[in-house]
Write a protein that holds these residues in place. Structure first.
Motif, PDB file in Angstrom:
ATOM      1  N   TYR A   1     -24.993 -34.149 -23.744  1.00  0.00           N
ATOM      2  CA  TYR A   1     -25.105 -35.612 -23.725  1.00  0.00           C
ATOM      3  C   TYR A   1     -25.217 -36.153 -25.150  1.00  0.00           C
ATOM      4  O   TYR A   1     -24.526 -37.114 -25.522  1.00  0.00           O
ATOM      5  N   GLN A   2     -26.065 -35.550 -25.967  1.00  0.00           N
ATOM      6  CA  GLN A   2     -26.250 -36.016 -27.342  1.00  0.00           C
ATOM      7  C   GLN A   2     -24.973 -35.842 -28.161  1.00  0.00           C
ATOM      8  O   GLN A   2     -24.620 -36.709 -28.973  1.00  0.00           O
ATOM      9  N   LYS A   3     -24.268 -34.741 -27.960  1.00  0.00           N
ATOM     10  CA  LYS A   3     -23.021 -34.503 -28.670  1.00  0.00           C
ATOM     11  C   LYS A   3     -21.978 -35.552 -28.288  1.00  0.00           C
ATOM     12  O   LYS A   3     -21.304 -36.135 -29.156  1.00  0.00           O
ATOM     13  N   THR A   4     -21.838 -35.802 -26.995  1.00  0.00           N
ATOM     14  CA  THR A   4     -20.861 -36.794 -26.531  1.00  0.00           C
ATOM     15  C   THR A   4     -21.242 -38.192 -26.988  1.00  0.00           C
ATOM     16  O   THR A   4     -20.374 -39.005 -27.339  1.00  0.00           O
ATOM     17  N   LEU A   5     -22.533 -38.486 -26.994  1.00  0.00           N
ATOM     18  CA  LEU A   5     -23.004 -39.788 -27.458  1.00  0.00           C
ATOM     19  C   LEU A   5     -22.609 -40.006 -28.921  1.00  0.00           C
ATOM     20  O   LEU A   5     -22.172 -41.109 -29.295  1.00  0.00           O
TER      21      LEU A   5
ATOM     22  N   HIS B   1     -20.062 -38.687 -30.469  1.00  0.00           N
ATOM     23  CA  HIS B   1     -18.615 -38.907 -30.518  1.00  0.00           C
ATOM     24  C   HIS B   1     -18.250 -40.328 -30.083  1.00  0.00           C
ATOM     25  O   HIS B   1     -17.401 -40.989 -30.701  1.00  0.00           O
ATOM     26  N   ARG B   2     -18.877 -40.793 -29.006  1.00  0.00           N
ATOM     27  CA  ARG B   2     -18.571 -42.155 -28.529  1.00  0.00           C
ATOM     28  C   ARG B   2     -18.994 -43.188 -29.565  1.00  0.00           C
ATOM     29  O   ARG B   2     -18.259 -44.158 -29.827  1.00  0.00           O
ATOM     30  N   ASN B   3     -20.152 -43.008 -30.163  1.00  0.00           N
ATOM     31  CA  ASN B   3     -20.615 -43.942 -31.192  1.00  0.00           C
ATOM     32  C   ASN B   3     -19.678 -43.950 -32.394  1.00  0.00           C
ATOM     33  O   ASN B   3     -19.400 -45.007 -32.975  1.00  0.00           O
ATOM     34  N   ALA B   4     -19.208 -42.767 -32.792  1.00  0.00           N
ATOM     35  CA  ALA B   4     -18.278 -42.692 -33.921  1.00  0.00           C
ATOM     36  C   ALA B   4     -16.984 -43.433 -33.604  1.00  0.00           C
ATOM     37  O   ALA B   4     -16.420 -44.137 -34.462  1.00  0.00           O
ATOM     38  N   PHE B   5     -16.511 -43.309 -32.357  1.00  0.00           N
ATOM     39  CA  PHE B   5     -15.297 -44.037 -31.971  1.00  0.00           C
ATOM     40  C   PHE B   5     -15.536 -45.539 -31.962  1.00  0.00           C
ATOM     41  O   PHE B   5     -14.685 -46.321 -32.408  1.00  0.00           O
TER      42      PHE B   5
ATOM     43  N   GLU C   1     -12.089 -44.158 -22.602  1.00  0.00           N
ATOM     44  CA  GLU C   1     -12.300 -43.738 -21.214  1.00  0.00           C
ATOM     45  C   GLU C   1     -12.689 -42.266 -21.129  1.00  0.00           C
ATOM     46  O   GLU C   1     -13.498 -41.872 -20.283  1.00  0.00           O
ATOM     47  N   VAL C   2     -12.134 -41.456 -22.028  1.00  0.00           N
ATOM     48  CA  VAL C   2     -12.503 -40.034 -22.059  1.00  0.00           C
ATOM     49  C   VAL C   2     -13.988 -39.886 -22.389  1.00  0.00           C
ATOM     50  O   VAL C   2     -14.726 -39.156 -21.712  1.00  0.00           O
ATOM     51  N   TRP C   3     -14.446 -40.588 -23.446  1.00  0.00           N
ATOM     52  CA  TRP C   3     -15.853 -40.479 -23.838  1.00  0.00           C
ATOM     53  C   TRP C   3     -16.766 -41.090 -22.777  1.00  0.00           C
ATOM     54  O   TRP C   3     -17.851 -40.557 -22.514  1.00  0.00           O
ATOM     55  N   ASP C   4     -16.350 -42.185 -22.153  1.00  0.00           N
ATOM     56  CA  ASP C   4     -17.155 -42.779 -21.079  1.00  0.00           C
ATOM     57  C   ASP C   4     -17.341 -41.780 -19.936  1.00  0.00           C
ATOM     58  O   ASP C   4     -18.448 -41.609 -19.411  1.00  0.00           O
ATOM     59  N   HIS C   5     -16.249 -41.122 -19.555  1.00  0.00           N
ATOM     60  CA  HIS C   5     -16.303 -40.190 -18.431  1.00  0.00           C
ATOM     61  C   HIS C   5     -17.212 -39.004 -18.757  1.00  0.00           C
ATOM     62  O   HIS C   5     -18.066 -38.614 -17.940  1.00  0.00           O
ATOM     63  N   ARG C   6     -17.046 -38.446 -19.955  1.00  0.00           N
ATOM     64  CA  ARG C   6     -17.868 -37.288 -20.333  1.00  0.00           C
ATOM     65  C   ARG C   6     -19.334 -37.673 -20.477  1.00  0.00           C
ATOM     66  O   ARG C   6     -20.228 -36.900 -20.100  1.00  0.00           O
TER      67      ARG C   6
ATOM     68  N   SER D   1     -22.466 -48.984 -31.376  1.00  0.00           N
ATOM     69  CA  SER D   1     -23.217 -47.895 -30.759  1.00  0.00           C
ATOM     70  C   SER D   1     -23.321 -48.122 -29.262  1.00  0.00           C
ATOM     71  O   SER D   1     -23.073 -49.232 -28.764  1.00  0.00           O
ATOM     72  N   THR D   2     -23.699 -47.078 -28.538  1.00  0.00           N
ATOM     73  CA  THR D   2     -23.811 -47.123 -27.079  1.00  0.00           C
ATOM     74  C   THR D   2     -25.158 -47.722 -26.692  1.00  0.00           C
ATOM     75  O   THR D   2     -26.208 -47.157 -27.020  1.00  0.00           O
ATOM     76  N   THR D   3     -25.130 -48.830 -25.997  1.00  0.00           N
ATOM     77  CA  THR D   3     -26.354 -49.580 -25.724  1.00  0.00           C
ATOM     78  C   THR D   3     -26.923 -49.349 -24.331  1.00  0.00           C
ATOM     79  O   THR D   3     -27.889 -49.999 -23.952  1.00  0.00           O
ATOM     80  N   VAL D   4     -26.343 -48.425 -23.576  1.00  0.00           N
ATOM     81  CA  VAL D   4     -26.834 -48.176 -22.227  1.00  0.00           C
ATOM     82  C   VAL D   4     -26.739 -46.685 -21.931  1.00  0.00           C
ATOM     83  O   VAL D   4     -25.829 -46.002 -22.407  1.00  0.00           O
ATOM     84  N   GLY D   5     -27.721 -46.163 -21.191  1.00  0.00           N
ATOM     85  CA  GLY D   5     -27.715 -44.756 -20.827  1.00  0.00           C
ATOM     86  C   GLY D   5     -29.114 -44.166 -20.905  1.00  0.00           C
ATOM     87  O   GLY D   5     -30.071 -44.840 -21.317  1.00  0.00           O
TER      88      GLY D   5
END
Length: 363
Positions: free
Chosen positions: A153-157, A159-163, A176-181, A259-263
């Protein structure tokens, strides 16, 4: 299960050390800065592969050395040997019974360790990140594979934040790939948190009563704005669906802030006494003792899950407690191998084998 022996080479303040601790209580005594916590840190690393201080590998290597080694063996029906070698510039080497484990969580098969350090006293009155960490650490003690889900989860987070920071709103496929993972791993993290609280709620409540001397009803509430709740009956697929939907709904805002604001990484576990927030309702002394009880109260649940009693590592714990609460803790402590550091033996209200630490040595 007990740690039968520990050997250090170039680790922190120990150029060389071979130690055979007692299977009971070990009091590690010495002045400030002589290496007591370093020794307890090495004990913890045998069973987790990581520093309970959160230190990187480079910080573990003694001054003037390029390599640090931590080796140890257990004393039980099926003894294990563990070897961890870290370098200043190279990748670490971890061996379990002479072979490289597929994942670090396999060390839990050799034994499990419950650690309490002074920083944990902020668990109740500190920020939500500390309570999230406690929940995730508890889940990892109960089910070591949960650590892999947390790491994913932390690794994917990241990556999503970097994108998100690229600001490329047109590349919907990548997002969509990062959201799904993230939804998949986040749902697993949430499921483990819910199961963990279900498992430890009663033993933690008993520890709160015994150690903290509180008659108030203690519970854990959970604040989340994506649908997460501490209900072990909710299917993981349902959490995945909720998190996926929440991530999609926050895309515009997430791009705006980068950054990802939910989760699960934004959720807030809240400790309550008689349905009131312990940060506001409990005194400072009660908050600190409650934090100790929460950390150690999972002992019984971990013992049941592991099939053996975990080791206890208590760093400078008695200096933080008044006499009554210190004696209550001693009365509560289970019969298991225990490592306790202290500056003064006379002020430690528990007996055991006494090991005196001076810089680089142990007597």
């Amino acid at each position: 299960m007990a740690l039968a022996w520990l050997a250090l080479a170039g680790f922190r303040s120990y150029p060389e050390l071979r130690w055979t601790p007692s299977p009971g209580v070990n009091l590690v005594v010495g002045g400030n800065g002589v290496g007591k916590t370093n020794l307890l840190e090495a004990v913890g690393m045998i069973f987790t592969g990581a520093s309970f201080r959160g230190a990187p590998d480079q910080a573990l290597v003694a001054v003037g050395r390029d390599t640090a080694a931590v080796r140890g063996g257990t004393d039980d029906a099926a003894p294990h040997t563990i070897e961890l070698v870290v370098h200043r510039t190279e990748r670490r080497r971890l061996l379990l019974n002479g072979s490289r484990p597929a994942r670090v969580s396999e060390l839990a098969g050799a034994g499990r360790v419950l650690v309490f350090i002074p920083e944990h006293l902020e668990l109740v009155k500190g920020g939500p990140a500390q309570r999230r960490n406690w929940l995730d650490e508890t889940a990892g003690l109960l089910w070591p594979l949960a650590r892999a889900d947390q790491a994913e989860y932390q690794k994917t987070l990241r990556h999503r934040n970097a994108f998100l920071k690229t600001g490329d709103r047109e590349d919907r496929v990548t997002l969509e790939v990062w959201d799904h993972r993230l939804a998949i791993s986040g749902a697993r993290v949430m499921a483990a948190r819910a199961r963990a609280i279900h498992q430890v709620a009663n033993p933690v409540a008993r520890a709160v009563s015994a150690i903290a001397g509180m008659s108030e009803q203690m519970s854990i509430d959970y604040r989340s704005d994506w649908g997460g709740r501490l209900d072990p009956t909710v299917a993981t697929a349902e959490w995945e669906r909720c998190l996926q939907s929440a991530l999609e709904g926050r895309r515009n805002r997430d791009f705006l802030v980068g950054s990802t604001t939910v989760g699960p990484h934004r959720d807030e576990p809240i400790l309550t006494l008689n349905h009131q927030d312990a940060r506001l309702y409990a005194s400072q002394g009660e908050q600190r003792t409650l934090a100790l009880a929460l950390r150690l109260g999972v002992f019984g649940a971990v013992e049941e899950a592991a099939g053996s009693r975990p080791i206890l590592v208590l760093d400078d714990v008695f200096s933080e407690l008044d006499r009554d609460r210190a004696e209550a803790l001693v009365e509560w402590l289970p019969a298991t191998q225990t490592f306790i550091s202290a500056v003064e033996e006379e002020k430690t209200p528990i007996g055991g084998d006494v090991w005196r630490v001076t810089p680089g040595s142990l007597i």
